[in-house]
Structure formats: C-alpha cells, structure tokens
Design a protein around this motif. Structure first.
Motif, mmCIF file in Angstrom:
data_model
loop_
_atom_site.group_PDB
_atom_site.id
_atom_site.type_symbol
_atom_site.label_atom_id
_atom_site.label_comp_id
_atom_site.label_asym_id
_atom_site.label_seq_id
_atom_site.Cartn_x
_atom_site.Cartn_y
_atom_site.Cartn_z
ATOM 1 N N GLY A 195 0.834 -1.294 0.039
ATOM 2 C CA GLY A 195 0.021 -0.122 0.071
ATOM 3 C C GLY A 195 0.731 1.211 0.045
ATOM 4 O O GLY A 195 0.220 2.423 -0.372
ATOM 5 N N ILE A 196 2.167 1.252 0.311
ATOM 6 C CA ILE A 196 2.713 2.360 0.627
ATOM 7 C C ILE A 196 3.030 3.194 -0.837
ATOM 8 O O ILE A 196 3.064 4.433 -0.875
ATOM 9 N N ARG A 197 3.664 2.200 -1.493
ATOM 10 C CA ARG A 197 3.962 3.010 -2.932
ATOM 11 C C ARG A 197 2.741 3.511 -3.623
ATOM 12 O O ARG A 197 2.674 4.691 -4.316
ATOM 13 N N CYS A 198 1.761 2.569 -3.857
ATOM 14 C CA CYS A 198 0.609 3.211 -4.569
ATOM 15 C C CYS A 198 -0.134 4.157 -3.703
ATOM 16 O O CYS A 198 -0.851 4.902 -4.696
ATOM 17 N N GLU A 199 0.134 4.471 -2.431
ATOM 18 C CA GLU A 199 -0.738 5.422 -1.889
ATOM 19 C C GLU A 199 0.235 7.010 -2.528
ATOM 20 O O GLU A 199 -0.573 7.942 -3.053
ATOM 21 N N LYS A 200 1.270 6.935 -2.549
ATOM 22 C CA LYS A 200 2.121 8.102 -3.397
ATOM 23 C C LYS A 200 1.750 8.206 -4.762
ATOM 24 O O LYS A 200 1.676 9.028 -5.050
ATOM 25 N N ALA A 201 1.615 7.034 -5.306
ATOM 26 C CA ALA A 201 1.312 7.069 -6.543
ATOM 27 C C ALA A 201 0.047 7.512 -7.010
ATOM 28 O O ALA A 201 0.027 8.454 -7.993
ATOM 29 N N ALA A 202 -0.822 7.226 -6.480
ATOM 30 C CA ALA A 202 -2.242 7.809 -6.336
ATOM 31 C C ALA A 202 -2.383 9.257 -6.332
ATOM 32 O O ALA A 202 -3.012 9.810 -7.314
ATOM 33 N N ILE A 203 -1.504 9.782 -5.246
ATOM 34 C CA ILE A 203 -1.557 11.373 -5.191
ATOM 35 C C ILE A 203 -1.050 11.850 -6.362
ATOM 36 O O ILE A 203 -1.355 12.991 -6.892
ATOM 37 N N HIS A 204 -0.009 11.434 -6.886
ATOM 38 C CA HIS A 204 0.842 11.846 -8.001
ATOM 39 C C HIS A 204 -0.199 11.938 -9.296
ATOM 40 O O HIS A 204 -0.145 13.009 -9.860
ATOM 41 N N MET A 205 -0.734 10.706 -9.323
ATOM 42 C CA MET A 205 -1.717 10.717 -10.725
ATOM 43 C C MET A 205 -2.904 11.647 -10.719
ATOM 44 O O MET A 205 -3.287 12.400 -11.735
ATOM 45 N N ALA A 206 -3.507 11.854 -9.235
ATOM 46 C CA ALA A 206 -4.312 13.015 -9.282
ATOM 47 C C ALA A 206 -3.887 14.238 -9.596
ATOM 48 O O ALA A 206 -4.501 15.170 -10.183
ATOM 49 N N GLY A 207 -2.565 14.429 -8.915
ATOM 50 C CA GLY A 207 -1.876 15.767 -9.241
ATOM 51 C C GLY A 207 -1.712 16.273 -10.666
ATOM 52 O O GLY A 207 -1.470 17.299 -11.008
ATOM 53 N N ILE A 208 -1.477 15.189 -11.315
ATOM 54 C CA ILE A 208 -1.036 15.436 -12.908
ATOM 55 C C ILE A 208 -2.392 15.408 -13.700
ATOM 56 O O ILE A 208 -2.519 15.505 -14.963
ATOM 57 N N GLY A 209 -3.794 15.225 -13.260
ATOM 58 C CA GLY A 209 -5.186 15.418 -13.784
ATOM 59 C C GLY A 209 -5.606 14.357 -14.067
ATOM 60 O O GLY A 209 -6.529 14.497 -14.712
ATOM 61 N N ILE A 210 -5.282 13.102 -13.524
ATOM 62 C CA ILE A 210 -5.974 11.929 -13.704
ATOM 63 C C ILE A 210 -7.046 11.859 -12.780
ATOM 64 O O ILE A 210 -6.953 12.199 -11.389
ATOM 65 N N ASP A 211 -8.365 12.184 -13.353
ATOM 66 C CA ASP A 211 -9.624 12.651 -12.547
ATOM 67 C C ASP A 211 -10.273 11.588 -11.569
ATOM 68 O O ASP A 211 -11.055 11.990 -10.540
#
Length: 255
Positions: A195-211
């Motif tokens: 869960g640790i990497r995918c939590e950071k990854a999800a925040i990054h993806m939201a930040g680049i406009g994946i809605d």
C-alpha cells in the motif's frame, strides 16, 4: 496401527508488514526505543523511520508480535496501524534493523505528502467486484496500474495491468505522466505490495490531472488476505528470504 497421513505442523512464524504516513520529528529517540523493544522481544526484520512516517516488516512467533503491536499502539501516532499478516515456518530475516531515512519509500517528489491527506482508496472486496463485473459501480472501465519495479512484476501481477518496466520507484512519476492520456474517462486503481507506494502514486496521478484514481487499500497482501487470487496471475514478490508468497500468503515454492 494408525495409517492416516499426519497433518503438517502449522507454520509458527508470524510475518507482518505495515506503514503509516505521519509527521515524525523525534527520529533519533524513536530509533533508540524501537531498537530496545525489538531486541527485548527477539524480533527480526526492518523498520524504516523518516520525517514522513514509518514502514515496518517484522517476523517472530505470534506472542512476540502481539506484544510489539500492543507497545506500538501506546503511541497515539501509531495507534491505528493494522498490519498485514502471513505465516512461515522460519524467520525470513537474518537480523533486526531500525533505519533512519529521508523517505519511507523513495520517490523524490517532495510535493507528494500523504501525511497531509490520504489518497482515495478502494477496498479489496470492492476491487474484486469491479473486476468481476468488468467496470466500477458507475459503469466506468477500470484500469489497474502496477507501481512496483520490473523484477517484482515478473513474479506476478493482476491480469490486464498497466506496468512500466521501471527499475526504481523514482522513475514512476515520469513514466505515468507520459502515459496520462490512456486514463481519460476511466477509473484508475494503483497497487503495490503493501500500500505504501501505490498511495504516493495515486496522489501523484491525481496531481497530474487523472480525475478518478484510487489506491488498493492494503496493497496486494491485503487483497490476498481478504479475496485470494481472483484476477491475479503468479505470486507476489516480498523483500525477505521467502522471495515471494502465493495468493494463499504461503511462501512460494517457485521463489
């Protein structure tokens, strides 16, 4: 004469993994306390401490793990940590290490601060339902994104997964940003081991406009624990002497 086949002895070692993004400013004192407690309980494994939180992997007989978790929960910052569990015949670590790090999972993206607000998540049972029905509860196509490194993916992953063949998590932000258009109009679920990497990854993806992006709550290990191997192929790479675990959370004979 009893000619029944004897039952195998139950595996006696409990392996746990857990993390929490939480601000920590007393790292040296924390390290000393963790070293003393782990030594007193004869635990083996690794604990990472950083300003952004804690990440731990421990193994011992269940009683020792239970004692450690009770002690850990006395600290209000860690009171809600619930570890993922699996069993093995032997302790899959050779020693106990408590290390201070700049990040508990290295991404080198200082703007990503999960401690300031968790990424949206999907529970393993809900993800299983989405995959069974071929879409999320709003009828949107679901795209799975494996945030792990290439050698981890090689041991096993979900069916029909997007993965980038990266050698390090630090390469993930650029890789997914270059592929952003793929996710338009879809529900995206990032996943990783615990869960640790995918939590950071999800925040990054939201930040680049994946809605519409979620992380898989508890990662692959929690999915195996609650759902089993549905929609999964292979094993799950783990960072200890087991090498990998199968969807039943047993050490993989192929590892």
């Amino acid at each position: 004469m009893d000619d029944r086949t004897p039952h195998a002895m139950p595996m006696s070692i409990l392996n746990i993994s857990a993390y929490k993004f939480v601000a920590l400013d007393d790292l040296e004192d924390l390290r000393a306390h963790f070293v003393a407690r782990c030594d007193a309980l004869a635990l083996k494994g690794t604990i990472l401490l950083a300003p952004e939180g804690i990440n731990l992997f421990l193994a011992a007989p269940r009683e020792a793990i239970a004692s450690f978790m009770a002690w850990l929960h006395e600290d209000a910052r860690f009171a809600d940590i619930a570890p993922k569990e699996s069993l093995s015949d032997d302790v899959p670590f050779s020693r106990m290490r408590v290390r201070l790090k700049k990040e508990i999972i290295t991404m080198r993206a200082p703007a990503i601060r999960p401690g300031a607000g968790r990424a949206p998540h999907v529970l393993p049972t809900d993800l299983r339902r989405w995959l069974d029905q071929g879409h999320d509860d709003d009828g949107r196509e679901v795209v799975l994104v494996d945030t792990r490194n290439d050698y981890e993916v090689a041991a096993g992953t979900f069916e029909n997964t997007v993965e980038y063949g990266i050698a390090s998590f630090t390469a993930f932000p650029d890789a997914v940003a270059a592929d952003r258009a793929r996710f338009d109009g879809k529900t995206v679920v990032s996943f990783c081991t615990g869960g640790i990497r995918c939590e950071k990854a999800a925040i990054h993806m939201a930040g680049i406009g994946i809605d519409r992006v979620f992380q898989l709550e508890g990662g692959i290990l929690k999915y195996f624990e609650e759902v089993g191997g549905a929609h999964w192929r292979g094993d799950c790479f783990v960072f200890d002497d087991r090498g990998a675990v199968d969807p039943g959370l047993a050490p993989s004979p192929a590892a």
